[in-house]
Design an enzyme around this catalytic site. Structure first.
Site, PDB file in Angstrom:
ATOM      1  N   LYS A 205       1.060  -0.942  -0.034  1.00 44.23           N
ATOM      2  CA  LYS A 205      -0.342   0.060   0.052  1.00 44.23           C
ATOM      3  C   LYS A 205       0.834   1.396   0.091  1.00 44.23           C
ATOM      4  O   LYS A 205       1.264   1.977   0.789  1.00 44.23           O
ATOM      5  CB  LYS A 205      -0.897  -0.048   1.220  1.00 44.23           C
ATOM      6  CG  LYS A 205      -2.635   0.873   1.050  1.00 44.23           C
ATOM      7  CD  LYS A 205      -2.162   2.600   0.821  1.00 44.23           C
ATOM      8  CE  LYS A 205      -2.078   3.352   2.283  1.00 44.23           C
ATOM      9  NZ  LYS A 205      -1.500   4.686   2.013  1.00 44.23           N
ATOM     10  N   GLU A 281       9.720   1.152  10.877  1.00 42.23           N
ATOM     11  CA  GLU A 281      10.664   2.762  11.292  1.00 42.23           C
ATOM     12  C   GLU A 281       9.898   4.016  10.966  1.00 42.23           C
ATOM     13  O   GLU A 281       9.365   4.366  10.205  1.00 42.23           O
ATOM     14  CB  GLU A 281      11.490   2.460   9.080  1.00 42.23           C
ATOM     15  CG  GLU A 281      12.747   3.441   9.306  1.00 42.23           C
ATOM     16  CD  GLU A 281      13.418   4.064   8.210  1.00 42.23           C
ATOM     17  OE1 GLU A 281      12.477   5.167   7.812  1.00 42.23           O
ATOM     18  OE2 GLU A 281      14.493   3.587   7.902  1.00 42.23           O
ATOM     19  N   CYS A 316      13.839  11.426   6.248  1.00 43.89           N
ATOM     20  CA  CYS A 316      13.813  10.409   7.487  1.00 43.89           C
ATOM     21  C   CYS A 316      14.950  10.552   8.675  1.00 43.89           C
ATOM     22  O   CYS A 316      15.321  10.928  10.116  1.00 43.89           O
ATOM     23  CB  CYS A 316      13.474   8.785   8.028  1.00 43.89           C
ATOM     24  SG  CYS A 316      14.711   8.108   7.241  1.00 43.89           S
ATOM     25  N   GLU A 414      10.624  15.773  14.660  1.00 43.37           N
ATOM     26  CA  GLU A 414      11.099  15.614  13.061  1.00 43.37           C
ATOM     27  C   GLU A 414       9.762  16.940  12.814  1.00 43.37           C
ATOM     28  O   GLU A 414       8.150  16.525  12.840  1.00 43.37           O
ATOM     29  CB  GLU A 414      10.019  14.485  12.632  1.00 43.37           C
ATOM     30  CG  GLU A 414      10.978  14.355  11.632  1.00 43.37           C
ATOM     31  CD  GLU A 414      10.200  12.842  10.648  1.00 43.37           C
ATOM     32  OE1 GLU A 414      11.480  11.892  10.202  1.00 43.37           O
ATOM     33  OE2 GLU A 414       8.901  12.131  11.436  1.00 43.37           O
TER      34      GLU A 414
END
Length: 515
Positions: A205, A281, A316, A414
């Site tokens: 997906k 992750e 990331c 983040e």
């Protein structure tokens, strides 16, 4: 590989058509809306129930309109994956045979490199000059993973006479992979290839922001000889298609890359369903530690900027916390200010462009809001700090911020944009304390010529990959065989190398009584 200047990428985009239908059981199938996409469509229009638009973040034009796969589609894809797994047409063939098929898959990716790069560039704004080498690297990772499969071994354990004891690794069965938009093709391949390589069947997906290159991967896998049902690809919204996969009782393992917030929800879904295995992750707030023994500060400054500006900061492992020894803080800050101010965004389809837009309006507004909040709280905007109105679209100027406490949300959360904060430190222990003062543990970068210092810190600093004197990569594939695993709120589960392959299996022991 840089973008060939002789190619008219705008013309390629106008001529390109794509099939946006999902791939289930080896075939394209219709889902609720017409399954053909017009790559050069008009301005963004209304999106109806059960469908969504992919929008070019540079100019706001609709790239394609896609159906969001619902419960019936998810059930069909999982059933196809389960049937193929149980039949053994992929799961029970030899590792050598799987390796040969995946090597052909790498060949197909390389043959279609320009098309795949163009799709990622159009959907999420990655400059074509970056997208082409990204696809090339992904193909190399597929190849190196495939070549590793028939080199793996299992264990024969010491046992009594007339007995045989073995430790085996067996595939999970049906693996669902939910992948992000920042490196659409690269990250997807980093999940589906190890999972397939170990004999699993996969339901992929991709992110609704960038689905098209992943759909093409499904076509190319079939062309390479992957049996029907071994790889199914479902475009859809996370809150619908992703949720259904995470809650599905016939999915044995779920591999996800994305935000920590979503990762926590997926853990709940796994618990509410069948306790499926998870590989997560999630977010990161990676430090770059700069020590006082460096010679060429100009070169270091260039690398520090690339560490948080590359891919418009949508990485990331972006090094968004720049921690500098106090002796170098002032001279390095001066160099960084000039470099950050010189960064300018442009049309991703121009081969000369190195900085593209943020992937969508939501991300643009989030980045702007975080910078504005830091400004209100007394931060010094060293460079940038505003939208790039000259480039238009979802472009945001690279931004460097100073004079914030390390506990401030800007230094802790983040942001996923071309923005970073900088702080001085006094001594190695304070540097380590600041580096580890984060709920995340995804990666870290050390800048020092002192090998003993670096080697002493790599085991103490929190992070999966630790890079010394180089810009961190978004995955382990830049070094063949390297494996990484995040810590803390960055998730869990190995990726890359042998450990990354083993993550898509479970342990089984076998004991024989002979004679």
């Amino acid at each position: 590989m840089s973008a060939p200047s002789s190619i008219d990428w705008q013309q390629r985009a106008r001529q390109l058509t794509v099939d946006v239908r999902p791939i289930i059981d080896g075939e394209r199938v219709d889902v609720r809306i017409d399954g053909r996409g017009d790559m050069h469509g008009g301005e963004r229009g209304e999106v109806g129930e059960g469908r969504f638009d992919s929008v070019n973040p540079h100019d706001g034009r609709v790239v394609a309109s896609l159906a969001s796969c619902g419960e019936a589609d998810v059930d069909a894809a999982v059933l196809s994956a389960r049937r193929t797994f149980e039949q053994g047409t992929w799961s029970r063939i030899s590792a050598h045979e799987r390796s040969r098929t995946l090597l052909r898959f790498a060949d197909e990716i390389e043959r279609h490199q320009e098309e795949l790069a163009l799709l990622d560039s159009l959907e999420m704004g990655m400059p074509i000059s970056s997208a082409l080498p990204d696809v090339a690297l992904a193909a190399r990772i597929v190849r190196s993973t495939a070549e590793r499969l028939d080199k793996l071994s299992e264990q024969v354990l010491p046992s009594a006479a007339h007995t045989l004891a073995l430790n085996l690794r067996v595939p999970h069965g049906v693996v669902a992979a939910i992948t992000p938009w920042n490196f659409p093709l690269y990250v997807a391949l980093g999940k589906i290839v190890p999972a397939l390589g170990m004999g699993n069947s996969v339901v992929l997906k991709p992110s609704e922001i960038a689905s098209l290159s992943c759909l093409r991967l499904g076509d190319l896998a079939m062309a390479a000889g992957l049996p029907a049902g071994a790889l199914n690809v479902l475009p859809g919204l996370g809150r619908e298609t992703g949720r259904l996969l995470a809650l599905h009782n016939d999915v044995d393992c779920l591999s996800f890359t994305g935000s920590t917030t979503t990762g926590r929800v997926l853990m709940q879904y796994a618990g509410q369903s069948n306790l499926k295995a998870l590989l997560l992750e999630c977010g990161g707030k990676s430090p770059q530690l700069v020590f006082d023994d460096l010679g060429d500060l100009d070169a270091v400054a260039e690398s520090l900027v690339q560490g948080f500006v590359w891919n418009c900061g949508q990485v990331c492992v972006a090094g968004t916390r720049i921690l500098v020894t106090r002796a170098l803080y002032a001279p390095l800050l001066q160099r960084l200010s000039a470099l950050v101010e010189s960064q300018r965004g442009g049309d991703p389809l121009q081969p000369s462009t190195v900085l593209g837009p943020l992937a969508n309006r939501v991300q643009l507004e989030r980045v702007g809001a975080m910078v504005d909040a830091a400004r209100r709280d007394g931060a010094t905007i060293v460079a940038g700090g505003a939208r790039d109105t000259a480039a238009g679209g979802c472009h945001y100027r690279p931004t460097l911020i100073a004079d914030l406490p390390h506990a401030h949300v800007f230094m802790q959360e983040e942001i996923f944009g071309p923005v970073a904060g900088i702080l001085p430190f006094d001594g190695v222990e304070q540097a380590l304390q600041l580096a580890n003062d984060s709920r995340y543990g995804l990666s870290a970068t050390l800048w020092t010529r002192d090998v003993a210092l670096a080697h002493g810190l790599v085991r103490r600093v929190r992070g999966g990959p630790v890079t010394v004197n180089a810009v961190a990569s978004p995955g382990p594939g830049h070094v063949s065989g390297s494996s990484v695993e995040p810590a803390g709120a960055s998730g869990f589960g190995a990726e890359g190398g042998t450990a990354g392959l083993m993550a898509y299996t479970r342990a089984k022991s076998v004991h024989y009584r002979l004679g």
